[in-house]
Design an enzyme around this catalytic site. Sequence first.
Site, PDB file in Angstrom:
ATOM      1  N   GLU A 100       0.834  -1.308  -0.021  1.00 17.40           N
ATOM      2  CA  GLU A 100       0.130   0.024  -0.028  1.00 17.40           C
ATOM      3  C   GLU A 100       0.731   1.298  -0.171  1.00 17.40           C
ATOM      4  OE1 GLU A 100      -3.732  -1.556   2.864  1.00 17.40           O
ATOM      5  OE2 GLU A 100      -2.565   0.207   3.289  1.00 17.40           O
TER       6      GLU A 100
ATOM      7  N   CYS B 237      -3.656   1.477   8.018  1.00 19.39           N
ATOM      8  CA  CYS B 237      -2.710   1.108   7.013  1.00 19.39           C
ATOM      9  C   CYS B 237      -2.676  -0.449   7.108  1.00 19.39           C
ATOM     10  CB  CYS B 237      -1.339   1.560   7.901  1.00 19.39           C
ATOM     11  SG  CYS B 237       0.290   1.199   6.867  1.00 19.39           S
TER      12      CYS B 237
END
Length: 355
Positions: free
Chosen positions: A92, A341
């Site tokens: 990511e 996250c």
Amino acid sequence: MNKKSIYGLTLHQLIEWLNEHGHKKSRALQVWDWLYRKRVTNFADMTDVHEECIQLLQDHYTIQTLTEHIKQEAADGTMKFLFRLQDGNLIETVMMRHKYGISVCVTTQVGCNIGCSFCASGLLAKSRDLSSGEIVEQIMNIQLHLDQLEQKDIVSHIVVMGIGEPFDNFANLLDFLNVVIDHKGLAIAARKITVSTSGIVNKIYEFTDTKIPVNLAISLHAPNNELRTRIMKINRAMPIEKLMESLKYYLAKNNRRITIEYILLKDVNDTKEVAEELADLLHDIKDQLYVNLIPYNPVDEHSQYQRSEQESVLSFYDTLKKRGVNCKIRQEHGTDIDAACGQLRSKQLKKEKVR
């Protein structure tokens, strides 16, 4: 066999490598300019670089190793990218828009071994480190996305706070930093870059001695060993006393403030009593840091943790302020997409497993 990313070379390393292959420093500077100023995505587009050098680069390196797999955009302009690496792994990267510019949060590892009990990033153990090129390429892909919008926006800030522990990938982290701050390339000011660590004490000392003038952030999340060990297993090996000693060493060697990151977890670490204890812990260095209070983004797999009530957040903030500790409540970004996250990556891997 997959070729390495050209972005993995610092300017000094590129100069040395081309020199070993019979090309002068001026040729390396040309290539560097094409990569970071003109931002080409194909070696063949480097029109003033000699064909022999182009062929040499093509034989040994590639410019693009990441492919965009999923892109999410929030109402506030935050964008979360899920990139697929050459080996099939997913990482990511997040782009956030602020009044002061555009920041990018980069990932440094595939998975994470730190094992913070509230974090989506560590749902899967680390399978490998990212190369310095794969870290740099995250920045380049975001910048190329901005270039396509033709708004002349540039990445101005970087936070190394994505999936993984940056200090557990130390050598590649340093090469990444040297690439992005190089004044002949992206020229991102070191003071606009923040590296976050969960507290690998020996690497804090080593990082201090490199004298790379970027900012340091510490994921603390608790003011005592009993509580911190419960939510962050790294504290067993590197307790708060050792961590605080390393921070004092950093502060003595660098004229820079430290950021203390503190995620607020309901009825776990968000009480007034805990705030008082945190103020006690930071008392001796309170003028050289600030505390970033972070509202928790809930993660399905960590249902034992909930977001703190607004009243508790404000009480915690007020307690620290009254004790003379600089602090702020972090402005949230991307709350209408997979904000935590590692959350998007985790969801996608589950979908692929089901198939």
